[in-house]
Design a protein around this motif. Structure first.
Motif, PDB file in Angstrom:
ATOM      1  N   ASP A  79       0.239   7.583  -7.319  1.00 49.60           N
ATOM      2  CA  ASP A  79       0.144   8.957  -6.843  1.00 49.60           C
ATOM      3  C   ASP A  79      -0.620   9.028  -5.513  1.00 49.60           C
ATOM      4  O   ASP A  79      -0.376   8.222  -4.639  1.00 49.60           O
ATOM      5  CB  ASP A  79      -0.463   9.855  -7.917  1.00 49.60           C
ATOM      6  CG  ASP A  79       0.441   9.882  -9.161  1.00 49.60           C
ATOM      7  OD1 ASP A  79       1.656   9.640  -8.996  1.00 49.60           O
ATOM      8  OD2 ASP A  79      -0.064  10.098 -10.264  1.00 49.60           O
ATOM      9  N   PHE A  80      -1.548   9.962  -5.392  1.00 48.56           N
ATOM     10  CA  PHE A  80      -2.193  10.109  -4.087  1.00 48.56           C
ATOM     11  C   PHE A  80      -3.554   9.432  -4.044  1.00 48.56           C
ATOM     12  O   PHE A  80      -4.271   9.518  -3.066  1.00 48.56           O
ATOM     13  CB  PHE A  80      -2.327  11.590  -3.744  1.00 48.56           C
ATOM     14  CG  PHE A  80      -0.997  12.261  -3.736  1.00 48.56           C
ATOM     15  CD1 PHE A  80      -0.135  12.093  -2.658  1.00 48.56           C
ATOM     16  CD2 PHE A  80      -0.571  13.012  -4.811  1.00 48.56           C
ATOM     17  CE1 PHE A  80       1.109  12.674  -2.648  1.00 48.56           C
ATOM     18  CE2 PHE A  80       0.674  13.595  -4.809  1.00 48.56           C
ATOM     19  CZ  PHE A  80       1.525  13.437  -3.730  1.00 48.56           C
ATOM     20  N   HIS A 134      -5.897   4.272  -6.883  1.00 48.16           N
ATOM     21  CA  HIS A 134      -5.850   3.423  -8.072  1.00 48.16           C
ATOM     22  C   HIS A 134      -4.581   2.601  -8.094  1.00 48.16           C
ATOM     23  O   HIS A 134      -3.495   3.152  -7.982  1.00 48.16           O
ATOM     24  CB  HIS A 134      -5.906   4.268  -9.337  1.00 48.16           C
ATOM     25  CG  HIS A 134      -7.048   5.220  -9.338  1.00 48.16           C
ATOM     26  ND1 HIS A 134      -8.343   4.803  -9.162  1.00 48.16           N
ATOM     27  CD2 HIS A 134      -7.086   6.562  -9.470  1.00 48.16           C
ATOM     28  CE1 HIS A 134      -9.129   5.861  -9.197  1.00 48.16           C
ATOM     29  NE2 HIS A 134      -8.395   6.946  -9.372  1.00 48.16           N
ATOM     30  N   PRO A 135      -4.708   1.287  -8.285  1.00 48.18           N
ATOM     31  CA  PRO A 135      -3.509   0.461  -8.313  1.00 48.18           C
ATOM     32  C   PRO A 135      -2.722   0.607  -9.614  1.00 48.18           C
ATOM     33  O   PRO A 135      -3.289   0.870 -10.675  1.00 48.18           O
ATOM     34  CB  PRO A 135      -4.060  -0.957  -8.169  1.00 48.18           C
ATOM     35  CG  PRO A 135      -5.511  -0.892  -8.393  1.00 48.18           C
ATOM     36  CD  PRO A 135      -5.952   0.524  -8.361  1.00 48.18           C
ATOM     37  N   THR A 136      -1.425   0.466  -9.480  1.00 43.60           N
ATOM     38  CA  THR A 136      -0.567   0.441 -10.651  1.00 43.60           C
ATOM     39  C   THR A 136       0.415  -0.712 -10.441  1.00 43.60           C
ATOM     40  O   THR A 136       0.675  -1.098  -9.308  1.00 43.60           O
ATOM     41  CB  THR A 136       0.188   1.775 -10.817  1.00 43.60           C
ATOM     42  OG1 THR A 136       1.040   1.695 -11.954  1.00 43.60           O
ATOM     43  CG2 THR A 136       1.051   2.086  -9.611  1.00 43.60           C
ATOM     44  N   ALA A 137       0.925  -1.282 -11.529  1.00 43.77           N
ATOM     45  CA  ALA A 137       1.797  -2.450 -11.384  1.00 43.77           C
ATOM     46  C   ALA A 137       3.159  -2.209 -12.010  1.00 43.77           C
ATOM     47  O   ALA A 137       3.284  -1.495 -13.001  1.00 43.77           O
ATOM     48  CB  ALA A 137       1.133  -3.667 -12.025  1.00 43.77           C
ATOM     49  N   THR A 138       4.176  -2.806 -11.415  1.00 44.46           N
ATOM     50  CA  THR A 138       5.542  -2.698 -11.912  1.00 44.46           C
ATOM     51  C   THR A 138       6.201  -4.071 -11.775  1.00 44.46           C
ATOM     52  O   THR A 138       5.849  -4.824 -10.878  1.00 44.46           O
ATOM     53  CB  THR A 138       6.392  -1.751 -11.025  1.00 44.46           C
ATOM     54  OG1 THR A 138       5.529  -0.882 -10.334  1.00 44.46           O
ATOM     55  CG2 THR A 138       7.390  -0.992 -11.833  1.00 44.46           C
ATOM     56  N   SER A 161       0.799  -1.221   0.000  1.00 42.52           N
ATOM     57  CA  SER A 161       0.000   0.000   0.000  1.00 42.52           C
ATOM     58  C   SER A 161       0.836   1.278   0.000  1.00 42.52           C
ATOM     59  O   SER A 161       0.296   2.363   0.149  1.00 42.52           O
ATOM     60  CB  SER A 161      -0.960  -0.007   1.177  1.00 42.52           C
ATOM     61  OG  SER A 161      -0.234  -0.057   2.371  1.00 42.52           O
ATOM     62  N   PHE A 162       2.150   1.194  -0.165  1.00 49.07           N
ATOM     63  CA  PHE A 162       2.905   2.444  -0.285  1.00 49.07           C
ATOM     64  C   PHE A 162       2.755   2.997  -1.699  1.00 49.07           C
ATOM     65  O   PHE A 162       2.620   2.244  -2.661  1.00 49.07           O
ATOM     66  CB  PHE A 162       4.370   2.287   0.115  1.00 49.07           C
ATOM     67  CG  PHE A 162       5.157   1.286  -0.692  1.00 49.07           C
ATOM     68  CD1 PHE A 162       5.681   1.625  -1.929  1.00 49.07           C
ATOM     69  CD2 PHE A 162       5.378   0.007  -0.206  1.00 49.07           C
ATOM     70  CE1 PHE A 162       6.418   0.717  -2.657  1.00 49.07           C
ATOM     71  CE2 PHE A 162       6.110  -0.921  -0.930  1.00 49.07           C
ATOM     72  CZ  PHE A 162       6.625  -0.563  -2.164  1.00 49.07           C
ATOM     73  N   ALA A 163       2.761   4.314  -1.808  1.00 42.70           N
ATOM     74  CA  ALA A 163       2.401   4.937  -3.075  1.00 42.70           C
ATOM     75  C   ALA A 163       3.581   5.049  -4.034  1.00 42.70           C
ATOM     76  O   ALA A 163       4.724   5.216  -3.612  1.00 42.70           O
ATOM     77  CB  ALA A 163       1.843   6.331  -2.817  1.00 42.70           C
ATOM     78  N   VAL A 164       3.279   4.922  -5.313  1.00 39.35           N
ATOM     79  CA  VAL A 164       4.251   5.220  -6.365  1.00 39.35           C
ATOM     80  C   VAL A 164       3.867   6.592  -6.907  1.00 39.35           C
ATOM     81  O   VAL A 164       2.825   6.741  -7.532  1.00 39.35           O
ATOM     82  CB  VAL A 164       4.194   4.178  -7.489  1.00 39.35           C
ATOM     83  CG1 VAL A 164       5.156   4.544  -8.602  1.00 39.35           C
ATOM     84  CG2 VAL A 164       4.509   2.800  -6.953  1.00 39.35           C
ATOM     85  N   ILE A 165       4.694   7.584  -6.594  1.00 36.93           N
ATOM     86  CA  ILE A 165       4.321   8.951  -6.954  1.00 36.93           C
ATOM     87  C   ILE A 165       5.183   9.447  -8.112  1.00 36.93           C
ATOM     88  O   ILE A 165       6.414   9.433  -8.030  1.00 36.93           O
ATOM     89  CB  ILE A 165       4.451   9.868  -5.729  1.00 36.93           C
ATOM     90  CG1 ILE A 165       3.394   9.453  -4.701  1.00 36.93           C
ATOM     91  CG2 ILE A 165       4.251  11.334  -6.121  1.00 36.93           C
ATOM     92  CD1 ILE A 165       3.611  10.005  -3.340  1.00 36.93           C
ATOM     93  N   ASP A 166       4.559   9.836  -9.181  1.00 37.72           N
ATOM     94  CA  ASP A 166       5.251  10.256 -10.388  1.00 37.72           C
ATOM     95  C   ASP A 166       6.315   9.237 -10.787  1.00 37.72           C
ATOM     96  O   ASP A 166       7.434   9.573 -11.154  1.00 37.72           O
ATOM     97  CB  ASP A 166       5.887  11.640 -10.200  1.00 37.72           C
ATOM     98  CG  ASP A 166       4.825  12.693  -9.910  1.00 37.72           C
ATOM     99  OD1 ASP A 166       3.654  12.450 -10.261  1.00 37.72           O
ATOM    100  OD2 ASP A 166       5.167  13.736  -9.329  1.00 37.72           O
ATOM    101  N   GLY A 167       5.961   7.981 -10.672  1.00 33.85           N
ATOM    102  CA  GLY A 167       6.841   6.922 -11.144  1.00 33.85           C
ATOM    103  C   GLY A 167       7.938   6.524 -10.173  1.00 33.85           C
ATOM    104  O   GLY A 167       8.784   5.698 -10.513  1.00 33.85           O
ATOM    105  N   ALA A 168       7.957   7.076  -8.958  1.00 38.30           N
ATOM    106  CA  ALA A 168       9.000   6.700  -8.013  1.00 38.30           C
ATOM    107  C   ALA A 168       8.380   6.381  -6.658  1.00 38.30           C
ATOM    108  O   ALA A 168       7.413   7.010  -6.251  1.00 38.30           O
ATOM    109  CB  ALA A 168      10.022   7.822  -7.870  1.00 38.30           C
TER     110      ALA A 168
END
Ligand code: SF4
Lengths: 481, 399
Positions: free
Chosen positions: B254-255, B258-262, B202-209
């Motif tokens: 971001d804030f 919405h989930p994003t995957a890497t 649950s930690f955020a990926v903000i602007d790709g980082a």
């Protein structure tokens, strides 16, 4: 990293208190800095929970978000923060001076200085800036007009920290660690309470004992932005539940006041400690750079400058990188020139040497390659006990006469012969026998930045000319859940 | 599966079988005796990942191998560890995971297709039902094995085949002789013939980082699952190479929520884990050096326990403070004997080779002669001492 610092750490263990590793203060300290201690809700990227902020030690402002998951309350918090921070930040734009030169310009005599407890808070400032600068006072999710302005300033403050030697946004633990070596590890130095316990242990206690006591999160709550998990479970959660049930923010206020007040006192104690050190010679020059950037930002925002994009463009990224490198280089060199204890490190590793002049050949002249007239190149022989590791031909600078350069002619058995190359008008720049001198290979820098292609000329290898950053509706409406 | 062996890992198949079994049973008895009657602690993926934290430390290796609770031990010794998780962080993690997995992993399937471009024409969703209790763990584990075997067979048979997503799988891993159940918030997905572990954080990926410490922790954790999955495949006679060392990390973007995957490459973490697990299986060498009546039972007085703990060599470093529950006890001991380790790696490297505060200061002051290997650092220190005395002592230490 540094033998001097490591030696001083060992000494701190034996002496039972932190040892100085600087003789002067290497950062600017405003007459009334703004102390800012933000807290965030655990598990969230940038959900503010509360803050203590202000520039008067006797009158801290306490701000809280009684239900941190409520988006409206978060923006209300940011608006309140803006009402305290913006007058301080914008209020520095008053009297100006004219900076002469090719690029003649006006510059404010003052600039904001915000001091936070540590690196975590610096990072949180970045996230707060990022989460608010794109907001708009109109449209589907309107916010208080002050919120995006604060967002721009927080972003500005954060970006200054990327340049070594800036004093615009100062993490206190790092400021203290620059001047004192404790008997604990750098990792533990990131805890403001234990760091200060080492620097000024209470009477009758060693730094070690005082630091051990300061590790108790009940006595000394963490300086944020993260709160103590035990506090979250035992105190904060019931207080937030009480708000949900009764609508009264008081329990949360009281809980956070208890968490923030000890750190507030530590912060001002640390400010006083730093104030006790005389300011280093180059601090004014670096602060002038902060004032320059502040002046530019005030003007940019006055013209309705857009918020910084989410990411740097290739062209400006390259220029920034160059500026950061060069700031780092001059900062390292300046500190050594300003402070014999910092220079000690370079002397110990052979990049500098200090000693006494034992012989001077004032009249010596040489013929430069291709030159017709002999030019003055005096020779100075220095006796030193330092382990010199500078080979003949190496360019060196005088630590006492800044920017006077010379080169090593020979170095053998504690005697070093240096040829002086400039600042010799009428023999003024030549030391006399018996003088104490110090030469170093450290370059103060100040080089001119090579031309980077303007944004519109970004080579296609770097993505081609960028579209100018236009904040979108999507940016403005981004969730902040 | 043999006791005390690593999972089917070629690295630990070095002893001959009989030899190993003999040794194993004596070690087991020793380890049980060390624990002194207490039940072994329940490892989980987080504690297994932490095993690789300080691989050089014998004390930790023995405590972990014997399944001794380091937390309880530290409390009994009067040096409780400052670890804990905020209820807010836990709640946030739970709600994000629920979101990602809602509607039979609808979000996740979309992400796997779009974000990762995994060639997944159709995905079969298989849920291994969750139920509490030790007995049903076995069942869940058996079911997980079966589903994964079927998926692997179809993957091998059809080349790529359709995808399979296994929710709530239950993996096991033998750690120091005990089967550890890994009840993950993760899923295993088979796509294009390869299996990936999916980790939801649950930690955020903000602007790709994202925060690098959090990413590192997630990598270590995922490596445990990858390792266990490979082990399970090997046990089933399936090629462990089908398990990818690339983990699918799902985080909020971001804030927003919405989930994003890497894709996260965990090869380094796998290697570290493999080293440490195989080290635990070679615990005999450490045990051989310990007194035969040694016990860490909590029935004894704190002073006796401290004496017992001290018979096993520690290797304290400040990093222990964030990875090992014994840290405050070991730090206090390290300080007590004037060790340089407490000052951190940088200082230790700066003062290359010296091991105590006294050695450093005595060499610096010239009160002690340097051995030839320390001649260089001694000379430097002597020099620093002289300069330091000239400049620092003139400055009043702020009182
Ligand atoms: S805290 Fe002690 S037992 Fe744990 S890893 Fe460090 S030295 Fe070993």
């Amino acid at each position: 990293m540094s033998v001097v610092t490591s030696y001083a750490r060992a000494l701190a263990v034996r002496e039972g208190r932190a040892q100085p590793i600087a003789t002067v203060r290497h950062l600017h300290l405003a007459a009334d800095p703004l102390v800012f201690i933000p807290l965030r809700l655990a598990g969230e990227a940038a959900a503010p929970l509360g803050a203590m902020v202000g520039n008067d030690p006797a009158r801290p402002h306490l701000l809280v978000v009684p239900q941190p998951r409520n988006r409206d309350l978060r923006f209300a918090f940011m608006a309140e923060l803006a009402r305290i921070m913006l007058p301080y930040i914008e209020g520095r734009a008053a009297a100006t001076e004219t900076v002469p030169g090719k690029n003649e310009r006006e510059r404010y005599l003052d600039a904001p200085q915000v001091i936070v407890p540590g690196r975590g808070a610096v990072e949180f400032v970045r996230l707060l800036g990022r989460s608010t600068r794109f907001r708009r006072p109109d449209g589907p999710y309107p916010v208080d007009p002050a919120v995006p302005v604060l967002g721009q300033w927080l972003t500005y403050l954060y970006e200054r920290t990327e340049f070594a030697g800036s004093s615009a946004l100062v993490p206190m633990t790092e400021a203290l660690s620059l001047h004192w070596a404790t008997g604990q590890s750098p990792m533990e130095d990131a805890n403001l309470a234990t760091l200060l316990a080492w620097v000024c242990p209470p009477p009758g206690r060693t730094g070690q004992e005082a630091a051990a006591a300061a590790e108790d999160p009940v006595l000394w709550p963490p300086a944020g932005p993260d709160t103590d998990p035990g506090f979250d479970a035992r105190v904060l959660r019931p207080a937030i539940d009480a708000y949900d049930a009764s609508g009264s923010p008081e329990p949360v206020r009281e809980a956070l006041r208890g968490q923030l007040e000890p750190t507030w006192r530590l912060m001002w104690r640390a400010v006083e400690l730093l104030r006790g050190l005389p300011e280093a010679a180059s601090v004014g020059e670096r602060w002038a750079m902060d004032r320059d950037r502040y002046t530019r930002e005030v003007a940019r925002l006055a013209e309705g400058g857009p918020p910084r994009g989410r990411r740097d463009r290739a062209g400006s990224a390259a220029a920034r990188l160059w500026d950061m490198e060069s700031a780092r280089q001059s900062y390292d060199a300046q500190r050594a020139y300003d402070d014999p204890l910092v220079m000690a490190e370079h002397r110990a590793t052979g990049k500098a040497f200090a000693g006494e002049v034992v012989h001077v050949d004032r009249e010596r002249t040489i013929l430069l390659p291709g030159g017709k007239k002999p030019v003055s190149r005096p020779l100075v022989t220095v006796r030193t006990a330092d382990p010199v590791r500078l080979a003949p031909g190496k360019k060196v600078f005088s630590a006492h006469r800044r920017r006077q350069s010379g080169e090593i002619v020979e170095s053998d058995g504690g005697l070093v012969v240096v040829q002086l190359n400039d600042q010799l008008a009428k023999g003024a720049g030549v030391p006399g026998v018996g003088d104490a001198v110090c030469f170093t290979e450290l370059d103060l820098g100040g080089r001119i930045r090579p031309g980077f292609p303007a944004a519109e000329e970004t080579p296609w290898t770097h993505g081609g000319p960028p579209a100018a950053y236009e904040p979108t509706d999507e940016d403005a409406e981004e969730d902040w859940s | 599966m043999g006791f005390l062996t690593g999972p089917h890992d070629p690295a630990v198949r070095t002893d001959s079988r009989n030899d190993r079994e003999d040794r194993v049973s004596t070690s087991t008895e020793r380890l049980d005796a060390l624990r002194g009657g207490a039940a072994p602690v329940d490892h989980n993926a987080r504690t297994v990942a932490a095993l690789a934290g300080n691989p050089g430390c014998d004390r930790r290796a023995v405590l972990d191998a014997a399944g001794i609770s380091k937390r309880d031990t530290a409390v009994h010794l009067g040096h409780p560890a400052p670890f804990g998780q905020s209820p807010f962080a836990l709640a946030r993690a739970r709600s994000f995971e629920e979101l990602v997995k809602a509607d039979r992993c609808a979000h996740l399937l979309r992400l796997l297709r779009e974000t990762l471009g995994l060639p997944i024409p159709a995905i079969a969703y298989v849920d291994v039902p969750q139920a509490g209790g030790q007995a049903t763990r076995e069942l869940r584990h058996a079911r997980t094995r079966k589903e994964l075997r079927l998926a692997a067979e179809s993957a091998v048979r059809d080349g790529s085949g359709d995808g399979t997503l296994v929710d709530h799988p239950l993996l096991t891993l033998p750690v120091a002789g005990h089967e550890v159940y890994l009840d993950p918030a993760v899923l295993a997905v088979q796509a294009g013939g390869r299996f990936h572990i999916v980790e939801i954080k649950s930690f955020a990926v903000i602007d790709g980082a994202a925060d690098s410490a959090q990413v590192a922790a997630a990598s270590r954790l995922s490596a445990v699952y990858v390792y266990a999955l490979k082990a399970m495949f090997a046990a089933e006679g399936i090629d462990p190479g089908l398990v990818s060392h690339e983990v699918v990390l799902v985080c909020p973007k971001d804030f927003a929520n919405h989930p994003t995957a890497t894709l996260l490459d965990v090869r380094l973490q796998l290697a570290a884990l493999r080293r440490q697990l195989s080290r635990l299986t070679r615990i005999d060498r450490i045990l051989d050096r310990l007194p035969s009546d040694l016990t860490f039972s909590l029935e004894q007085s704190p002073a006796e326990l401290a004496r017992a703990v001290r018979t096993v060599e520690a290797r304290y470093a400040p990093e222990c403070l964030s990875t090992c529950e014994m840290a405050y006890f070991c730090r206090s001991d390290a300080r007590g004997c004037g060790s340089l380790e407490v000052l951190g790696r940088v200082t230790r490297d700066d003062l290359g080779g010296l091991d105590s505060v006294d050695a450093v200061l005595d060499l610096a002051a010239g009160d002690r002669r340097a051995s030839s290997e320390h001649a260089e650092i001694a000379e430097q220190l002597h020099h620093v001492h002289a300069i330091y005395r000239a400049h620092a002592t003139a400055e009043a230490v702020v009182a």
